[in-house]
Design a protein around this motif. Structure first.
Motif, PDB file in Angstrom:
ATOM      1  N   LYS A 178       0.773  -1.669   0.026  1.00  0.00           N
ATOM      2  CA  LYS A 178       0.013  -0.231  -0.002  1.00  0.00           C
ATOM      3  C   LYS A 178       1.013   1.262  -0.113  1.00  0.00           C
ATOM      4  CE  LYS A 178      -3.536   2.645   2.252  1.00  0.00           C
ATOM      5  NZ  LYS A 178      -4.917   2.358   3.012  1.00  0.00           N
ATOM      6  N   ALA A 179       1.684   1.530   1.120  1.00  0.00           N
ATOM      7  CA  ALA A 179       2.992   2.468   0.593  1.00  0.00           C
ATOM      8  C   ALA A 179       3.793   2.839  -1.253  1.00  0.00           C
ATOM      9  CB  ALA A 179       4.435   1.773   1.283  1.00  0.00           C
TER      10      ALA A 179
ATOM     11  N   MET B  63       0.684   4.134  -2.521  1.00  0.00           N
ATOM     12  CA  MET B  63      -0.055   5.387  -1.865  1.00  0.00           C
ATOM     13  C   MET B  63       1.378   6.222  -2.272  1.00  0.00           C
ATOM     14  SD  MET B  63      -2.634   5.104  -0.412  1.00  0.00           S
ATOM     15  CE  MET B  63      -2.690   7.080   1.049  1.00  0.00           C
ATOM     16  N   GLY B  64       2.586   6.206  -2.338  1.00  0.00           N
ATOM     17  CA  GLY B  64       3.631   6.787  -2.988  1.00  0.00           C
ATOM     18  C   GLY B  64       3.538   7.291  -4.055  1.00  0.00           C
TER      19      GLY B  64
END
Lengths: 238, 137
Positions: free
Chosen positions: A169-170, A173-174
């Motif tokens: 997810k990071a 989102m990144g």
């Protein structure tokens, strides 16, 4: 880290191709004249009626149901499950996650199975029904294979070899925040993402264009009022 | 001449749209990506398994432990849920370990981020033994 950069570049390119490509097609569809008044009867006689007709078309595939119950069954199950799966995937692209997205997580998990069931049915039809097999092209088969493979690789992450979904997810989102994070390099994840990128790239040049195309069907979107309102198409006499 | 000015004027909306998009992008880039603030363990420097392994498979480890304990009657300590809370504690304002009701709880930080429901604590306690830590359940 090389992998993160490569996938970031692929995702950015695929997104541009998808957005610009589908946008271009929508412009083309919108500009294509519909010279004739051809709503399939019985058709609604008001604008509001057309909205209701299209709502039924999009949510329960009404005309498909009327024409072929088997295709409707597999097709509708696939699309409904796909909608759930897509909604479930929204959690990777938002923080905080919407309540409705959080609520469907437990059901969405099983939607992948329903999706593959529907696709398998649609694919079996292309082999087992003579008339359909005759008109099936390579791209019809490959499209089904691609979406099934996306589903199976996703299930692989869920049920066979987990990944670090927090890191995943990071990473996603990144990409949205232009703040690159490391991508977890698990086999199923890399296959899943690669196939999704492929799907994004071929979407604007494939049969999947029925998604925007649906909204430009004169037989479904026209109001049945040829006597009340004169139908003109630019080049017709006023 | 007049035609050229016309085309320049027609480019205005496009140019301003691009400017707005870039402004938004740069604002977003400055804001930084939201990441979970994973609390460090209060003691020890190694979990019961490798960290990468735990991040991916803790749920399987715990369910396997559950099956062994409840179905087979083999109760071991290495992978017990209780064991998690000897190290993975987050203290609240009152200096007591916070329960699962607090979004700062060790489990919740990531589980909230990934929108994954934890149902362990409908029955189990989410804090260390009250006796040992001196807190109330």
């Amino acid at each position: 880290m090389t992998l993160s950069v490569v996938f970031a570049l692929l995702f950015y390119s695929a997104t541009i191709l998808l957005v610009v490509g589908v946008g271009r097609k929508i412009v083309i569809y919108a500009r294509t004249p519909a010279p004739l008044k051809i709503p399939t009867t019985p058709a609604p006689t008001t604008r509001r009626g057309v909205v209701w007709r299209m709502t039924k078309e999009i949510t329960v595939f009404q005309s498909l149901f009327k024409s072929d119950k088997w295709v409707w069954l597999f097709g509708w199950v696939f699309h409904a499950a796909l909608a759930l799966v897509l909604l479930r995937h929204l959690r990777y692209f938002q923080e905080p996650v919407w309540t409705v997205v959080a609520l469907i997580q437990p059901f969405g998990k099983y939607a992948a199975f329903a999706m593959i069931f529907g696709l398998a049915g649609l694919w079996a039809r292309r082999f087992l029904v003579d008339r359909v097999r005759y008109i099936s092209t390579l791209s019809d088969h490959l499209m089904l294979a691609l979406i099934i493979a996306i589903g199976l690789s996703g299930l692989g992450i869920k049920y066979i070899a987990h990944t670090d979904i927090i890191a995943l997810k990071a990473y996603m989102m990144g990409l949205m925040y232009f703040d690159l994070q490391p991508l977890p390099d698990d086999g199923f994840v890399l296959v899943h993402l690669s196939l999704v990128i492929t799907l994004m790239v071929i979407f604007p040049i494939s049969k999947l264009l029925h998604v925007p195309g649906l909204f430009f069907m004169p037989t479904r979107t026209q109001v049945d009022n040829p006597r009340e309102v004169r139908h003109t198409a630019g080049w017709t006499a006023k | 001449m007049k035609d050229k000015r016309m085309t320049r004027q027609q480019h205005w909306p496009v140019a301003s749209a691009i400017a707005v998009v870039f402004a938004l992008f740069s604002w977003v880039a400055v804001a930084g990506v939201p990441l979970p603030d994973i609390p460090l363990a209060v003691k020890g420097d190694q979990c019961v398994e490798d960290t990468d392994f735990m991040r991916r498979n803790h749920m399987d480890v715990m369910l396997h432990q559950r099956d062994e304990t409840v179905h087979e009657g083999i109760r071991t300590k290495r992978h017990s849920l209780k064991g998690c809370f000897t190290c993975h504690i987050v203290k609240g304002a009152d200096n007591q370990p916070v329960t699962i009701k607090d979004p700062k709880h060790f489990c919740r930080v990531c589980h909230d981020y990934a929108a994954v429901n934890v149902d362990c604590f409908q029955c189990h306690t989410s804090i260390p033994d009250a006796k040992k830590s001196g807190g109330k359940l």
